[in-house]
Every structure is written in C-alpha cells, then in structure tokens.
Design an enzyme around this catalytic site. Structure first.
Site: not given
Length: 172
Positions: A100, A142-143, A146
């Site tokens: 990341c 993954h995003e 966030h």
C-alpha cells in the site's frame, strides 16, 4: 500531484463521507488523484500504483481510483469509482500479497474474495455496475477498505515483509 498520506495519520482510520456534488471541484480532485496515481509506485522499476482512495491523499471522501490490470500485469486504464459498494462477493477466497502506498515498504498475505459485483458512480454522477475478478477484484476490495478506515495490515495472515524480504520469499 498530491502527497500520499502514510501511517499513522488518523485520517486513514476514519470512515469516509459520501460524495454528493458532482461538480468542477470534484473533477479537479479526480484529476489530481489521477496524476498522483500515475506517478506513484516506482515506475523506473516497473512498479505502478494500481489504486488510490480519497483518505490516502488527505480527503475523507468515498472516492477510489483503480487501474484495470490484466492477469499478466499489463497496465490498463484508470477507473473512477465514487461511493463504491460491493453488492455481492464470491465465497471463494484467495490469498495474495498486498502492499500500500500509505504503508510504505510493507507487504503481507491477505485473503480476499475471488470476484465481486460493484455498484458506484462515475465522475459525471452516472450509476455504474460491473463484476471484477482476480487481481482487479483484489484492488477494488483493498481500496474500499480504505474508505472504511481499514488497512490491509489489519487483514494480513502471517507476518509482514519488507520489499527485500518479500522478494526472497517469492523466489523460494
């Protein structure tokens, strides 16, 4: 280009707010995010950034940019997803190593759904939906994490690695 926020900045742990205005200010932010993503990673070594979320550039908004990357690692277009949601996910999971931009020089094995169905809005405010598979699905998951204040390091199974350590592990 915008500076990437790194741990332990608290914005990375906040739940991002929904985008409600699809205007010139949003388009400017998206342009800056795209430039940042396109220059992230280490292009000289062939390492490109494949995803970027609003919180990673200090904006607690539900925006992600994801690069559609082929299974062979070929670089594809950057796709903007605003207020993205995973509406369905495969029960089949796969482990893969992740890193990341906000957690420099740190990698680990994370279990993610093999495929997902996503709904979101594009930069014009039009609804979009699609199915993503394999590495592209991993990037989106993954995003979106966030946007919910979750870092990949929260989901790592086993130990964390530096880039050099991971390179050694992958050669074995």
């Amino acid at each position: 280009m915008i500076k990437i926020i790194t741990v332990p900045n608290p914005i990375l742990r906040k739940i991002a707010t929904s985008v409600t205005a699809f205007d010139g200010k949003l388009r400017q932010l998206l342009g800056e995010m795209t430039a940042t993503l396109n220059t992230s990673g280490n292009p000289a070594e062939g390492i490109i950034g494949v995803g970027l979320a609003g919180p990673q550039i200090g904006q607690s908004v539900r925006i992600i940019l994801v690069r559609k990357v082929s299974g062979r690692g070929e670089e594809g277009p950057v796709i903007t997803l605003i207020n993205p949601e995973i509406i369905k996910a495969s029960t089949i999971k796969e482990f893969g190593y992740e890193g990341c931009l906000s957690v420099p020089n740190t990698y680990g094995s994370v279990e993610r759904s093999k495929w997902i169905k996503v709904k979101a809005y594009n930069e014009k405010g039009d609804a979009v939906g699609f199915k993503a598979v394999n590495f592209f699905a991993r990037i989106i998951q993954h995003e979106i994490d966030h946007l919910d204040g979750i870092l990949f390091t929260d989901k790592v199974v086993g130990r964390l690695f530096t880039a050099d350590e991971l390179g050694t592990v992958l050669k074995e």
